[in-house]
Design an enzyme around this catalytic site. Sequence first.
Site, PDB file in Angstrom:
ATOM      1  N   ALA A  94      45.796  35.909  32.206  1.00  0.00           N
ATOM      2  CA  ALA A  94      44.973  34.811  32.704  1.00  0.00           C
ATOM      3  C   ALA A  94      45.580  33.484  32.278  1.00  0.00           C
ATOM      4  CB  ALA A  94      43.538  34.928  32.191  1.00  0.00           C
ATOM      5  N   ASP A  95      45.221  32.426  33.004  1.00  0.00           N
ATOM      6  CA  ASP A  95      45.660  31.082  32.636  1.00  0.00           C
ATOM      7  C   ASP A  95      44.585  30.098  33.067  1.00  0.00           C
ATOM      8  OD1 ASP A  95      47.987  29.389  31.609  1.00  0.00           O
ATOM      9  OD2 ASP A  95      47.531  28.405  33.510  1.00  0.00           O
ATOM     10  N   THR A  96      44.347  29.088  32.242  1.00  0.00           N
ATOM     11  CA  THR A  96      43.335  28.078  32.531  1.00  0.00           C
ATOM     12  C   THR A  96      43.983  26.709  32.642  1.00  0.00           C
ATOM     13  OG1 THR A  96      41.629  29.326  31.352  1.00  0.00           O
ATOM     14  CG2 THR A  96      41.206  26.987  31.711  1.00  0.00           C
ATOM     15  N   ALA A 136      42.769  31.417  36.534  1.00  0.00           N
ATOM     16  CA  ALA A 136      43.245  32.556  37.325  1.00  0.00           C
ATOM     17  C   ALA A 136      43.321  33.778  36.427  1.00  0.00           C
ATOM     18  CB  ALA A 136      44.621  32.260  37.918  1.00  0.00           C
ATOM     19  N   LYS A 180      53.368  34.977  33.942  1.00  0.00           N
ATOM     20  CA  LYS A 180      53.018  35.621  32.668  1.00  0.00           C
ATOM     21  C   LYS A 180      52.879  37.137  32.839  1.00  0.00           C
ATOM     22  CE  LYS A 180      50.550  31.762  30.471  1.00  0.00           C
ATOM     23  NZ  LYS A 180      49.237  31.299  29.935  1.00  0.00           N
TER      24      LYS A 180
END
EC number: 3.6.1.9
Length: 223
Positions: free
Chosen positions: A80-82, A131, A59
């Site tokens: 960010a990524d969850t 992250a 991303k």
Amino acid sequence: MHSLIYLASQSPRRQELLTQIGVKFELLLADPSEDAESLETQLPNELALVYVKRVTLAKLAAAKQRLHARGLDLAPILCADTTVALLLEDVNQGHQNNSSKEVILGKPTDHQDAKRILQLLSGKTHQVHTAVAVLSNPHINDDQPKILVSSSQVTFKSLTDEEINAYILTNEPMGKAGAYGIQGIGGCLISNISGSYSGIMGLPLFETSLLLNETGVQFSLKP
């Protein structure tokens, strides 16, 4: 010192959390022509921690290209990524030792998929990995992004079908990894957490503040 960053995320929770700590940002969102969803496709047998870091960096790379294509001014980019992961017991007939298989539970595709996910989480403890990555100078080709991961444990109470159906009707599960939002009505489904509340929301403030400090970004705890 940077007074502004680009946030490459449409998540309202991440925007709220950045505002909460006094970070000034502009959104750097994908164009309709970009296939942003494909970046979240899981690779075969990919572990959740590996997945969440890979997707976040992908991303960030896409956001860097977006910034260049639009000719925007220089500023750090944050992504960010969850990811929600659940260990399922793999019972092998005729074997004494059973193994566990990690399953990544992404955003539900529809209400039926949300029900499937919530039934899996019911009465169990799962992992939430978020992250966060920052690219300090997008105009330098070899500038390496900094990335940190926050991992937390979330325990759901045992849910009845009536509770699951009522929650799905609120439409809150849609668009959220694991089909719930801890900051909303979904908080009623959770009996215990261990880790970072903001990380479970989608942006771990401790790790984010460390990266912002390293990058020289102004925010509430940095004069």
